[in-house]
Design an enzyme around this catalytic site. Structure first.
Site, PDB file in Angstrom:
ATOM      1  N   LYS A 193       0.947  -1.239   0.146  1.00  0.00           N
ATOM      2  CA  LYS A 193      -0.005  -0.217   0.136  1.00  0.00           C
ATOM      3  C   LYS A 193       0.871   1.426  -0.064  1.00  0.00           C
ATOM      4  CE  LYS A 193      -1.888  -1.054   3.904  1.00  0.00           C
ATOM      5  NZ  LYS A 193      -1.142  -2.477   4.113  1.00  0.00           N
ATOM      6  N   ARG A 235      -9.092   1.078   9.890  1.00  0.00           N
ATOM      7  CA  ARG A 235      -8.607  -0.299   9.983  1.00  0.00           C
ATOM      8  C   ARG A 235      -9.809  -1.196  10.805  1.00  0.00           C
ATOM      9  NH1 ARG A 235      -2.722   0.606   9.489  1.00  0.00           N
ATOM     10  NH2 ARG A 235      -1.572  -1.338   9.945  1.00  0.00           N
ATOM     11  N   ARG A 266      11.656  -5.413   4.605  1.00  0.00           N
ATOM     12  CA  ARG A 266      11.575  -4.206   4.294  1.00  0.00           C
ATOM     13  C   ARG A 266      12.311  -3.138   5.056  1.00  0.00           C
ATOM     14  NH1 ARG A 266       5.545  -1.786   5.213  1.00  0.00           N
ATOM     15  NH2 ARG A 266       5.779  -2.707   7.301  1.00  0.00           N
ATOM     16  N   ARG A 316      11.604  -1.687  10.600  1.00  0.00           N
ATOM     17  CA  ARG A 316      10.825  -1.622  11.734  1.00  0.00           C
ATOM     18  C   ARG A 316      10.624  -2.782  12.677  1.00  0.00           C
ATOM     19  NH1 ARG A 316       5.252   0.123   8.705  1.00  0.00           N
ATOM     20  NH2 ARG A 316       4.318  -1.012  10.492  1.00  0.00           N
ATOM     21  N   ARG A 360       0.092  -8.958  13.350  1.00  0.00           N
ATOM     22  CA  ARG A 360      -0.371  -7.991  12.852  1.00  0.00           C
ATOM     23  C   ARG A 360      -1.253  -8.634  11.587  1.00  0.00           C
ATOM     24  NH1 ARG A 360       4.324  -5.188  10.767  1.00  0.00           N
ATOM     25  NH2 ARG A 360       3.153  -3.897   9.866  1.00  0.00           N
TER      26      ARG A 360
HETATM   27  P1  ADP Z   1       2.356  -1.892   3.049  1.00  0.00           P
HETATM   28  O1  ADP Z   1       2.275  -0.395   3.155  1.00  0.00           O
HETATM   29  O2  ADP Z   1       1.034  -2.659   2.603  1.00  0.00           O
HETATM   30  O3  ADP Z   1       2.724  -2.361   4.611  1.00  0.00           O
HETATM   31  P2  ADP Z   1       4.670  -1.793   1.760  1.00  0.00           P
HETATM   32  O4  ADP Z   1       4.441  -0.809   0.523  1.00  0.00           O
HETATM   33  O5  ADP Z   1       5.575  -1.051   2.994  1.00  0.00           O
HETATM   34  O6  ADP Z   1       3.411  -2.630   2.100  1.00  0.00           O
HETATM   35  O7  ADP Z   1       5.661  -2.867   1.071  1.00  0.00           O
HETATM   36  C1  ADP Z   1       6.205  -4.085   2.090  1.00  0.00           C
HETATM   37  C2  ADP Z   1       7.458  -4.456   1.495  1.00  0.00           C
HETATM   38  O8  ADP Z   1       7.182  -5.234   0.041  1.00  0.00           O
HETATM   39  C3  ADP Z   1       8.323  -3.266   1.283  1.00  0.00           C
HETATM   40  O9  ADP Z   1       9.637  -3.987   1.578  1.00  0.00           O
HETATM   41  C4  ADP Z   1       8.302  -3.230  -0.400  1.00  0.00           C
HETATM   42  O10 ADP Z   1       9.651  -2.736  -1.004  1.00  0.00           O
HETATM   43  C5  ADP Z   1       7.923  -4.512  -0.641  1.00  0.00           C
HETATM   44  N1  ADP Z   1       7.058  -4.517  -1.957  1.00  0.00           N
HETATM   45  C6  ADP Z   1       5.866  -3.800  -2.139  1.00  0.00           C
HETATM   46  N2  ADP Z   1       5.211  -4.132  -3.209  1.00  0.00           N
HETATM   47  C7  ADP Z   1       5.891  -4.998  -3.923  1.00  0.00           C
HETATM   48  C8  ADP Z   1       5.527  -5.709  -4.970  1.00  0.00           C
HETATM   49  N3  ADP Z   1       4.829  -5.616  -5.913  1.00  0.00           N
HETATM   50  N4  ADP Z   1       6.439  -6.899  -5.299  1.00  0.00           N
HETATM   51  C9  ADP Z   1       7.635  -7.337  -4.335  1.00  0.00           C
HETATM   52  N5  ADP Z   1       7.851  -6.463  -3.207  1.00  0.00           N
HETATM   53  C10 ADP Z   1       6.963  -5.594  -3.054  1.00  0.00           C
HETATM   54  P1  AMP Z   2       1.261   0.454   9.419  1.00  0.00           P
HETATM   55  O1  AMP Z   2       2.507   1.359   9.377  1.00  0.00           O
HETATM   56  O2  AMP Z   2       0.102   0.972   8.706  1.00  0.00           O
HETATM   57  O3  AMP Z   2       1.811  -1.009   9.244  1.00  0.00           O
HETATM   58  O4  AMP Z   2       0.776   0.814  10.820  1.00  0.00           O
HETATM   59  C1  AMP Z   2       1.749   0.542  12.114  1.00  0.00           C
HETATM   60  C2  AMP Z   2       1.048   0.564  13.246  1.00  0.00           C
HETATM   61  O5  AMP Z   2       0.531   1.602  13.560  1.00  0.00           O
HETATM   62  C3  AMP Z   2      -0.402  -0.601  13.346  1.00  0.00           C
HETATM   63  O6  AMP Z   2       0.312  -2.034  13.719  1.00  0.00           O
HETATM   64  C4  AMP Z   2      -0.938   0.149  14.580  1.00  0.00           C
HETATM   65  O7  AMP Z   2      -0.486  -0.357  15.832  1.00  0.00           O
HETATM   66  C5  AMP Z   2      -0.842   1.606  14.296  1.00  0.00           C
HETATM   67  N1  AMP Z   2      -1.870   1.911  13.385  1.00  0.00           N
HETATM   68  C6  AMP Z   2      -1.679   2.565  12.238  1.00  0.00           C
HETATM   69  N2  AMP Z   2      -2.877   2.784  11.623  1.00  0.00           N
HETATM   70  C7  AMP Z   2      -3.809   2.358  12.327  1.00  0.00           C
HETATM   71  C8  AMP Z   2      -5.340   2.802  12.553  1.00  0.00           C
HETATM   72  N3  AMP Z   2      -5.867   3.226  11.484  1.00  0.00           N
HETATM   73  N4  AMP Z   2      -6.029   2.435  13.839  1.00  0.00           N
HETATM   74  C9  AMP Z   2      -5.499   1.933  14.551  1.00  0.00           C
HETATM   75  N5  AMP Z   2      -3.991   1.377  14.490  1.00  0.00           N
HETATM   76  C10 AMP Z   2      -3.241   1.905  13.569  1.00  0.00           C
END
Ligand code: ADP
Ligand code: AMP
Length: 216
Positions: free
Chosen positions: A13, A86, A125, A158, A169
């Protein structure tokens, strides 16, 4: 353009939001990034959120909603919501908030991906905590390990991406967030994309489907 990106942790995302913000002329609003910045700066909000985030739990709905309400004033021309809403309660509050502002949601993009791929993506990541830029050790590595290509600063992993917390998660997503799929499908807003494709293919699919959704 007013979009919500919905999907499990690691689905891509944030990656797609960063690519598409320029194309649509709107900014990504990542509640996770806002919370992490608060944690870093040791604000009151950060202190409240810390225990929940460490455990891989969601922060309380009121906290998330209040945060987005404040943030939205900075995005009168649109946004890409990344990580919010969420829960059903958050989605209902967000609907009410949008209605008060007279704003219409264009689409909710659902990122579909398999569980194993998600855990692998999260464990690889690396992010730039200052800009939010996202890398992956396997699929999109920086030129120099641990260093951002753009600003030359350090990348971090992270704490909540370690396998135990990532599993937690994903479970929290299934239980508390997955019900939003039906919620938005019933409102005719949902478009699903195959998030297992390479990054540029996912981008293409989103653009094609959002165009169709916005025109409908
Ligand atoms: P989210 O925001 O949904 O948690 P991220 O955008 O942070 O996910 O992506 C999670 C990990 O997967 C990152 O290390 C990113 O570089 C990788 N990633 C994102 N999209 C793809 C894809 N289409 N194919 C392979 N790896 C991806
Ligand atoms: P994310 O960066 O989206 O993976 O979020 C990291 C962490 O932030 C999550 O595991 C939650 O603990 C908190 N968080 C982010 N967005 C929300 C939301 N909309 N509602 C509740 N917790 C959130």
């Amino acid at each position: 353009m007013r979009l919500i990106f919905l999907g499990p942790p690691g689905a891509g995302k944030g990656t797609q939001a960063q690519i598409l913000q320029e194309r649509y002329g709107v900014q990504q609003v990542s509640t996770g990034d806002i919370l992490r910045a608060n944690l870093q700066q040791r604000t009151e909000l950060g202190t409240i959120a810390e225990t929940f985030m460490r455990r891989g739990d969601l922060v309380p709905d009121e906290v998330a909603v209040r945060m987005v309400e404040t943030e939205l004033d900075r995005h009168p021309n649109g946004f890409i919501m990344d990580g919010f809403p969420r829960t059903i309660a958050q989605a209902e509050s967000f609907d009410a908030l949008l209605e008060r502002k007279g704003w219409r949601l264009d689409a909710v993009v659902l990122f579909e991906a398999g569980r194993e791929a998600l855990i692998a993506r999260l464990s690889g990541r690396w992010t730039n905590p200052r800009t939010g830029r996202i890398y992956n050790a396997t699929t999109s590595p920086p030129k120099r390990a641990g260093i951002d290509d753009e600003d030359g600063g350090p990348l971090v992993q992270r704490d909540d991406d370690k396998p135990e917390t990532a599993e937690k998660r994903l479970a929290v997503y299934e239980k508390q967030t997955a019900p939003l799929v039906d919620y938005y499908r019933r409102r005719g807003k949902l478009v699903a994309v195959d998030a297992m494709q390479p990054v540029d293919r996912v981008t293409e699919e989103i653009v094609a489907k959002i165009g169709a959704a916005a025109a409908a």
